[in-house]
Design an enzyme around this catalytic site. Sequence first.
Site, PDB file in Angstrom:
ATOM      1  N   GLN A 242     -14.854   2.348  -7.403  1.00 20.26           N
ATOM      2  CA  GLN A 242     -14.259   1.256  -6.617  1.00 20.26           C
ATOM      3  C   GLN A 242     -12.800   1.595  -6.329  1.00 20.26           C
ATOM      4  O   GLN A 242     -12.131   0.880  -5.586  1.00 20.26           O
ATOM      5  CB  GLN A 242     -14.308  -0.052  -7.414  1.00 20.26           C
ATOM      6  CG  GLN A 242     -15.718  -0.505  -7.734  1.00 20.26           C
ATOM      7  CD  GLN A 242     -15.707  -1.613  -8.786  1.00 20.26           C
ATOM      8  OE1 GLN A 242     -15.482  -2.776  -8.486  1.00 20.26           O
ATOM      9  NE2 GLN A 242     -15.940  -1.245 -10.030  1.00 20.26           N
TER      10      GLN A 242
ATOM     11  N   HIS B 293     -14.721   1.353  -1.985  1.00 17.43           N
ATOM     12  CA  HIS B 293     -13.679   0.489  -1.416  1.00 17.43           C
ATOM     13  C   HIS B 293     -12.649   1.262  -0.593  1.00 17.43           C
ATOM     14  O   HIS B 293     -11.552   0.752  -0.356  1.00 17.43           O
ATOM     15  CB  HIS B 293     -13.000  -0.326  -2.529  1.00 17.43           C
ATOM     16  CG  HIS B 293     -13.911  -1.355  -3.154  1.00 17.43           C
ATOM     17  ND1 HIS B 293     -13.642  -1.962  -4.357  1.00 17.43           N
ATOM     18  CD2 HIS B 293     -15.085  -1.879  -2.719  1.00 17.43           C
ATOM     19  CE1 HIS B 293     -14.624  -2.816  -4.648  1.00 17.43           C
ATOM     20  NE2 HIS B 293     -15.514  -2.773  -3.677  1.00 17.43           N
TER      21      HIS B 293
ATOM     22  N   ARG C  82       1.888   1.826  -3.531  1.00 19.21           N
ATOM     23  CA  ARG C  82       0.768   2.321  -4.339  1.00 19.21           C
ATOM     24  C   ARG C  82       0.456   3.784  -4.006  1.00 19.21           C
ATOM     25  O   ARG C  82       0.118   4.573  -4.885  1.00 19.21           O
ATOM     26  CB  ARG C  82      -0.460   1.440  -4.115  1.00 19.21           C
ATOM     27  CG  ARG C  82      -0.280   0.066  -4.765  1.00 19.21           C
ATOM     28  CD  ARG C  82      -1.406  -0.859  -4.424  1.00 19.21           C
ATOM     29  NE  ARG C  82      -2.692  -0.403  -4.910  1.00 19.21           N
ATOM     30  CZ  ARG C  82      -3.858  -0.801  -4.411  1.00 19.21           C
ATOM     31  NH1 ARG C  82      -3.896  -1.662  -3.403  1.00 19.21           N
ATOM     32  NH2 ARG C  82      -4.981  -0.357  -4.916  1.00 19.21           N
TER      33      ARG C  82
ATOM     34  N   CYS D 202      -1.564   4.627  15.120  1.00 17.12           N
ATOM     35  CA  CYS D 202      -2.710   5.503  15.349  1.00 17.12           C
ATOM     36  C   CYS D 202      -2.281   6.757  16.119  1.00 17.12           C
ATOM     37  O   CYS D 202      -1.632   6.643  17.167  1.00 17.12           O
ATOM     38  CB  CYS D 202      -3.745   4.739  16.157  1.00 17.12           C
ATOM     39  SG  CYS D 202      -5.109   5.735  16.751  1.00 17.12           S
TER      40      CYS D 202
ATOM     41  N   GLY E 285     -14.249   0.994 -17.116  1.00 20.04           N
ATOM     42  CA  GLY E 285     -12.978   0.430 -16.659  1.00 20.04           C
ATOM     43  C   GLY E 285     -13.056  -0.478 -15.453  1.00 20.04           C
ATOM     44  O   GLY E 285     -12.179  -0.443 -14.598  1.00 20.04           O
TER      45      GLY E 285
ATOM     46  N   VAL F 161      -9.315   3.307  -5.038  1.00 20.47           N
ATOM     47  CA  VAL F 161      -8.841   3.912  -3.804  1.00 20.47           C
ATOM     48  C   VAL F 161      -7.905   5.084  -4.117  1.00 20.47           C
ATOM     49  O   VAL F 161      -7.351   5.687  -3.214  1.00 20.47           O
ATOM     50  CB  VAL F 161      -8.134   2.866  -2.910  1.00 20.47           C
ATOM     51  CG1 VAL F 161      -9.130   1.812  -2.444  1.00 20.47           C
ATOM     52  CG2 VAL F 161      -6.966   2.199  -3.635  1.00 20.47           C
ATOM     53  N   ASP F 162      -7.735   5.412  -5.405  1.00 25.49           N
ATOM     54  CA  ASP F 162      -6.929   6.590  -5.745  1.00 25.49           C
ATOM     55  C   ASP F 162      -7.783   7.850  -5.590  1.00 25.49           C
ATOM     56  O   ASP F 162      -8.977   7.782  -5.300  1.00 25.49           O
ATOM     57  CB  ASP F 162      -6.314   6.456  -7.157  1.00 25.49           C
ATOM     58  CG  ASP F 162      -7.349   6.500  -8.284  1.00 25.49           C
ATOM     59  OD1 ASP F 162      -8.239   7.372  -8.248  1.00 25.49           O
ATOM     60  OD2 ASP F 162      -7.250   5.669  -9.214  1.00 25.49           O
TER      61      ASP F 162
ATOM     62  N   TYR G  42       0.825  -1.210   0.000  1.00 27.53           N
ATOM     63  CA  TYR G  42       0.000   0.000   0.000  1.00 27.53           C
ATOM     64  C   TYR G  42       0.863   1.266   0.000  1.00 27.53           C
ATOM     65  O   TYR G  42       0.494   2.270  -0.606  1.00 27.53           O
ATOM     66  CB  TYR G  42      -1.001  -0.013   1.172  1.00 27.53           C
ATOM     67  CG  TYR G  42      -2.222  -0.850   0.820  1.00 27.53           C
ATOM     68  CD1 TYR G  42      -3.280  -0.285   0.118  1.00 27.53           C
ATOM     69  CD2 TYR G  42      -2.281  -2.205   1.134  1.00 27.53           C
ATOM     70  CE1 TYR G  42      -4.386  -1.048  -0.247  1.00 27.53           C
ATOM     71  CE2 TYR G  42      -3.378  -2.972   0.770  1.00 27.53           C
ATOM     72  CZ  TYR G  42      -4.424  -2.386   0.072  1.00 27.53           C
ATOM     73  OH  TYR G  42      -5.504  -3.143  -0.308  1.00 27.53           O
TER      74      TYR G  42
END
Length: 256
Positions: free
Chosen positions: A100, A126, A69, A158, A198, A102-103, A66
Amino acid sequence: MSDWSKARAALEAARNIVVLTGAGVSAESGVPTFRDTDGLWHRFRPEELATPEAFRDDPRLVWEWYGWRRERVAACAPNAGHLSLARLALGPRGVTVVTQNVDDLHERADDEMQPGTGGAGPLHLHGSLFRSRCTACGVSYPDREPVDATDEDSLPRCPACGGLARPDVVWFGELLDEDLLRRAFRLARDADVCLVVGTSSVVYPAASVPRYTRAGGGFVIEVNPSRTPLSALADAVLQGPAGGMIPPLVADLWSP
Ligand code: BJW
Ligand code: ZN
């Protein structure tokens, strides 16, 4: 009438449009998709890495992925597909983007088209690469920091309680936000057109969105270079890339 002419006529007549996007809308921006041959999961299957079990077994590996990304998306820019959808939303029709992805490329396109307004933004079914959530106290917070996944002790923590944080995204086997999903289904059912761009249309419940439009008597348009399980159900199938197809498809629809 060709599928292109039918799609264009349906969009011209529409008062409310729902746009469902998947990874393919961001492909031309340089964001890898999941299931294409050059997709993110050539080494791992999504069902193996994007799960709560994968995070429990190896949080470092999942965070490394992640973090990579997050950096990759931050270096990309919205493409002509995102920009023309953002422009369409400025016109007289009611337009809601349900993504959907997450960008944050839809938000950045909105901001480019209408600087400073903030905009409503897409419904992120998402979750987001740019939010984290505490596994101990559950707090969710914006997080654009680079991820240090050298070892488990260096992983994001956190800000409220110091517990281990996780990406605030929806993995396989996890429930989508109930209110968000209900809103997406209601908007789709009330829409005159659902424009699906897409997505491989294999991941549920997101893949049900265009089915609600059909059930409500609306028109479904698919834009994708490949056929998908949705193709047989769609009223118009436009085979091609988002950045090339969307701008001419919605051209001038922003004028009253
Ligand atoms: C272009 C292009 C260009 C290329 N222009 N296009 C059996 C039946 C039904 C459901 C299930 C089932 N078994 C299990 C389930 C449930 C499961 C599911 O759907 N599984 C299926 C795979 C079968 N769903 C879930 O678990 C969901 N939760 C749920 O159902 O809760 C209830 C429940 C609880 C417990 C048990 C069972 C049910 C949650 C799903 C969460 C999905 N999460 C991910 C990761 C999110 C975070 C992240 O990004 O890391 O979401 S997986 C991944 O897939 C990601 C994506 O949003 C999602 C969809 O992928 P997408 O966007 O379609 O990308 P691709 O790569 O698949 O396709 C790209 C497309 O673009 C292709 O078609 C290309 O042709 C095209 N393209 N270039 C236009 N230039
Ligand atoms: Zn906490």
